[in-house]
Enzyme design. Sequence first.
Site, PDB file in Angstrom:
ATOM      1  N   VAL A 284     -22.357  -8.684  78.550  1.00  0.00           N
ATOM      2  CA  VAL A 284     -22.516  -8.521  77.105  1.00  0.00           C
ATOM      3  C   VAL A 284     -22.584  -7.029  76.815  1.00  0.00           C
ATOM      4  CG1 VAL A 284     -23.924  -9.035  75.082  1.00  0.00           C
ATOM      5  CG2 VAL A 284     -23.802 -10.692  76.945  1.00  0.00           C
ATOM      6  N   LYS A 298     -18.992 -10.488  74.173  1.00  0.00           N
ATOM      7  CA  LYS A 298     -19.210 -11.257  75.396  1.00  0.00           C
ATOM      8  C   LYS A 298     -17.887 -11.321  76.134  1.00  0.00           C
ATOM      9  CE  LYS A 298     -22.841 -14.510  73.972  1.00  0.00           C
ATOM     10  NZ  LYS A 298     -23.178 -15.947  73.884  1.00  0.00           N
ATOM     11  N   ASP A 394     -28.175 -26.894  73.532  1.00  0.00           N
ATOM     12  CA  ASP A 394     -28.767 -25.914  74.455  1.00  0.00           C
ATOM     13  C   ASP A 394     -29.620 -24.918  73.660  1.00  0.00           C
ATOM     14  OD1 ASP A 394     -29.480 -24.485  76.663  1.00  0.00           O
ATOM     15  OD2 ASP A 394     -27.462 -23.802  77.186  1.00  0.00           O
TER      16      ASP A 394
END
Length: 536
Positions: A284, A298, A394
């Site tokens: 990142v 990313k 998530d």
Amino acid sequence: MRNLTQIFGLFLLLSTTAYGSFNLYLNEHETMRLLGLSAELYYVREGLINKYALTFTVPVGENIRDIAFTWQSLAGRPLPYKINIATTDPVVLPRPQLNISRIGEMPQDIQTFAIEMRCSGVRAAEVDVTISIEVTLNRATNNVTELVFTRRKVCLQSDVVEDHTDDTTSHTNIAKPPNAIITLIVGGILAMIVVAILISVAYCARGPSKRKPHLSQPVRTSSFQRLQTHSSSLAPSICPTNATLPRSKCSEPEELHRRISEITVQRCRVRLSSLLQEGTFGRVYRGTYNDTQEVLVKTVGQQANQTQVSLLLQEGMNLYGACHVGILSVFGVSIEDHTAPFLLYASDNNTKNLKLFLQEPIARTLTTIQIVKMSSQLAAAICHLHAHGVLHKDIAARNCVIDDDLTVKLTDNSLSRDLFPQDYHCLGDRENRPVKWLSLEALTKKQFSEASDAWAFGVLIWELCTLAKSPYNDIDAFEIENYLRDGYRLVQPLNCPDELFTIMAYCWAVSILERPTFQQLQFCLQDFYNQLTRYV
Ligand SMILES: *[C@@H]1O[C@H](CO)[C@@H](O)[C@H](O)[C@H]1NC(C)=O
Ligand SMILES: *[C@@H]1O[C@H](CO)[C@@H](O)[C@H](O)[C@H]1NC(C)=O
């Protein structure tokens, strides 16, 4: 050495020894008054004694004048009892009075009796009250069960007892001094027990309660009954729904390509400035797009294989199109060089990863108010996703970002497996999953729903309170399923108010029907926030 979670848990399991046949508990009204929880707390249930619950000293606030117990003989006949009450400071708290006789018989019908604790008002002190109850199960064999309860009564000087009733109506929030909230932070451990032992959950779903208005919910009709599967129709929602989100599944290749083509940017316009995070293949960076827009980038290194590359794209595109202040979604992608795609995210105000932020020393200055506000922002974001038929699957601190103004946003989980490998585990299969954030049904049956997102959200609040400690740190990932099944949960963090912990704990209900919806979570958190800030 096993940690406190387990020790408490073990107590819960081991100490339940069978004796006699009766129930002795705090009824719902009493538990709400003493602990702020809507539940019954059993000390003896059908003869099983919860010794651990007995060992805990329950604080009794200065405005609670009598405490009540409820009991019932199940032996087929009334059971003889003897009650003895002693206080450590009879001057401040003269011997408390009972509204049943000290020696008598426990009836076969449910009976509630009260112990009146009237402070003399001579001076302020905390006085321990020991209540011992002997129940004779069998006179012939002299089989007697003795239960000892300890209560810690707070007495104020010249306590104007007469002006108070301990009825719920005297506890409206308007009458509450600011520190009443602090007073509520009573025995977190006990709250934990209460949650662990039993609890027919009806927390936010209860009708409006005078004592805790923030626990009621805005729309009475929507109780915890909820859709188990995700409905594709757009349900009316009280959440802000000011943008649309493509509802089709991103896992379909055509959809993925469509999305990518919509936001493809030229790689030459992206300039990387500093490396923020590095995994085995994922990175990142902070950088700029078009020389003006600050971005987070990313990407994956050359050593990443094709699976890792497509996973980055697929997961990175999951929240694509989610336009909400609480969501950071990808706005640009470059796949010119197929071995190393770029995903771009708008970065304002020094956006950084929430989990890493929480582990920095500066995070130690976070206050409860800030934590509640952050939780509330995230709940609103997830509410938005759910209203558009999107499950996150998530939710965790590692998949959120925070900026200098402490504004938090939920983001996707692309690269998280690589950047936070300690948070993911393979359980026998080859799938690397965030085991310690998964609900029981997600863990065992891979069933995801709004309710499994709620479970993970509970763990996320826990992370905020513990400054991103690793959940169930000393429990092996393989043991988690049994651990949860046995009723264990994360322990109430230090300094975490009961209100907040209760919200988390309800996210961890086994039954998905009992977990709160994000509308309810948002409402409860916002309301708790309003309470906390009312006097600030
Ligand atoms: C007392 O009674 C209970 C229930 O009837 C029984 O399980 C227990 O073994 C008895 N204890 C003694 C010391 O007799
Ligand atoms: C004792 O007082 C409590 C609380 O005031 C009340 O609910 C209960 O019915 C009373 N019990 C008896 C036996 O009078």
